[in-house]
Design a protein around this motif. Structure first.
Motif, PDB file in Angstrom:
ATOM      1  N   UNK A  48       0.384  -1.214   0.278  1.00 56.28           N
ATOM      2  CA  UNK A  48      -0.593  -0.070  -0.079  1.00 56.28           C
ATOM      3  C   UNK A  48       0.669   0.922   0.525  1.00 56.28           C
ATOM      4  N   UNK A  49       0.608   1.964  -0.914  1.00 57.21           N
ATOM      5  CA  UNK A  49       1.425   3.509  -0.628  1.00 57.21           C
ATOM      6  C   UNK A  49       0.357   4.312  -0.614  1.00 57.21           C
ATOM      7  N   UNK A 110       6.784  -1.658  -8.707  1.00 55.43           N
ATOM      8  CA  UNK A 110       7.572  -1.210  -8.352  1.00 55.43           C
ATOM      9  C   UNK A 110       7.149   0.405  -8.957  1.00 55.43           C
ATOM     10  N   UNK A 111       7.306   1.095 -10.367  1.00 58.13           N
ATOM     11  CA  UNK A 111       6.960   2.303 -10.354  1.00 58.13           C
ATOM     12  C   UNK A 111       5.147   2.169 -11.120  1.00 58.13           C
ATOM     13  N   UNK A 112       4.187   1.228 -11.104  1.00 60.30           N
ATOM     14  CA  UNK A 112       2.796   0.472 -10.808  1.00 60.30           C
ATOM     15  C   UNK A 112       2.040   1.365 -10.118  1.00 60.30           C
ATOM     16  N   UNK A 113       0.871   2.380 -10.038  1.00 59.99           N
ATOM     17  CA  UNK A 113       0.032   2.567  -8.592  1.00 59.99           C
ATOM     18  C   UNK A 113      -1.815   2.402  -9.706  1.00 59.99           C
ATOM     19  N   UNK A 114      -2.108   2.286  -8.645  1.00 56.89           N
ATOM     20  CA  UNK A 114      -3.877   1.536  -9.228  1.00 56.89           C
ATOM     21  C   UNK A 114      -4.583   1.916  -7.896  1.00 56.89           C
ATOM     22  N   UNK A 115      -5.821   2.894  -7.833  1.00 57.53           N
ATOM     23  CA  UNK A 115      -6.615   2.879  -7.047  1.00 57.53           C
ATOM     24  C   UNK A 115      -7.995   2.383  -6.578  1.00 57.53           C
ATOM     25  N   UNK A 116      -8.162   1.553  -5.977  1.00 54.51           N
ATOM     26  CA  UNK A 116      -8.825   1.044  -5.703  1.00 54.51           C
ATOM     27  C   UNK A 116     -10.079   1.188  -5.060  1.00 54.51           C
ATOM     28  N   UNK A 117     -11.092   1.751  -5.483  1.00 52.58           N
ATOM     29  CA  UNK A 117     -12.297   2.362  -4.355  1.00 52.58           C
ATOM     30  C   UNK A 117     -13.041   0.971  -3.386  1.00 52.58           C
ATOM     31  N   UNK A 118     -13.019   0.914  -2.225  1.00 50.04           N
ATOM     32  CA  UNK A 118     -14.059   0.506  -2.081  1.00 50.04           C
ATOM     33  C   UNK A 118     -15.155   0.643  -0.560  1.00 50.04           C
ATOM     34  N   UNK A 119     -15.630   0.138  -0.060  1.00 49.56           N
ATOM     35  CA  UNK A 119     -16.861   0.471   1.156  1.00 49.56           C
ATOM     36  C   UNK A 119     -16.356   0.828   2.406  1.00 49.56           C
ATOM     37  N   UNK A 120     -16.053   0.578   2.815  1.00 54.24           N
ATOM     38  CA  UNK A 120     -15.402   0.820   3.184  1.00 54.24           C
ATOM     39  C   UNK A 120     -13.704   0.293   4.645  1.00 54.24           C
ATOM     40  N   UNK A 170      -1.900  -6.379 -12.464  1.00 51.76           N
ATOM     41  CA  UNK A 170      -1.303  -6.807 -13.526  1.00 51.76           C
ATOM     42  C   UNK A 170      -2.195  -8.070 -14.415  1.00 51.76           C
ATOM     43  N   UNK A 171      -3.073  -7.083 -13.641  1.00 53.41           N
ATOM     44  CA  UNK A 171      -4.176  -8.143 -14.540  1.00 53.41           C
ATOM     45  C   UNK A 171      -5.261  -7.074 -16.225  1.00 53.41           C
ATOM     46  N   UNK A 172      -4.981  -8.516 -16.668  1.00 53.21           N
ATOM     47  CA  UNK A 172      -5.545  -8.338 -18.023  1.00 53.21           C
ATOM     48  C   UNK A 172      -7.030  -6.838 -18.673  1.00 53.21           C
TER      49      UNK A 172
END
Length: 176
Positions: A48-49, A110-120, A170-172
């Motif tokens: 987690x960043x 590494x340098x790949x970042x993704x925000x995951x929106x969640x309920x809580x 990394x999911x397609x």
């Protein structure tokens, strides 16, 4: 040097029970969180960043993007995608975006970042990965993203599933 006689007479046996009651944590630190269906998951803290609360108007929708993506946000000058994790995992309840704030977990590898929106958000907790069990009742849809589960309550069959953040990043499926 000034000497304090009170400190010199301090009995270490009086302190020992307090020190002994402090235990070192076992396992690895994880963040627990919930999807809209109230299914509970965990991600290793090392992946987690940042964890943030985003107002929906700060998430900019992008035309012709995957329906799994809510849009982008600016994270300290860096534009990152925000995904609806529940929808990505096939959650049967949709994420409510008509609220004041949406919890977002920014994961990175590494340098790949993704925000995951969640309920809580749940708690940060030390979890022993050696106690992970093979996941039961996991659909084929989310199986590639679940590393295992901890059984929290055998009677109610309550489990805490550990997500594989690298497989998610990394999911397609993000390209569809």
């Amino acid at each position: 040097m000034v000497r304090n006689p009170e400190l010199e007479t301090l009995n270490t046996q009086e302190i020992a029970p307090e020190i002994q009651s402090l235990q070192s944590p076992e396992g690895e630190l994880h963040l627990r969180f919930y999807l809209p269906s109230q299914d509970e998951f965990a991600i290793p803290a090392a992946a987690i960043r940042e964890v943030m609360q985003q107002t929906p108007d700060r998430i900019t929708p992008i035309p012709n993007a995957s329906p799994l993506l809510l849009g982008t946000i600016n994270l300290r000058g860096q534009v990152i995608w925000v995904a609806d994790l529940g929808q990505f995992l096939g959650d049967r309840v949709l994420l409510k975006t008509d609220r004041t704030e949406i919890p977002v977990i920014a994961i990175e590898e590494q340098e790949l970042i993704l925000g995951l929106a969640i309920e809580g958000l749940g708690d940060m907790e030390w979890l022993n990965v050696e106690e992970l069990q093979m996941s039961s009742n996991v659909s084929d849809h989310i199986a590639p993203y679940v590393q295992g589960e901890w059984v929290l309550n055998k009677d109610s069959q309550q489990v805490l599933r550990l997500l594989d953040h690298i497989a998610i990043l990394r999911s397609a499926r993000w390209a569809t």
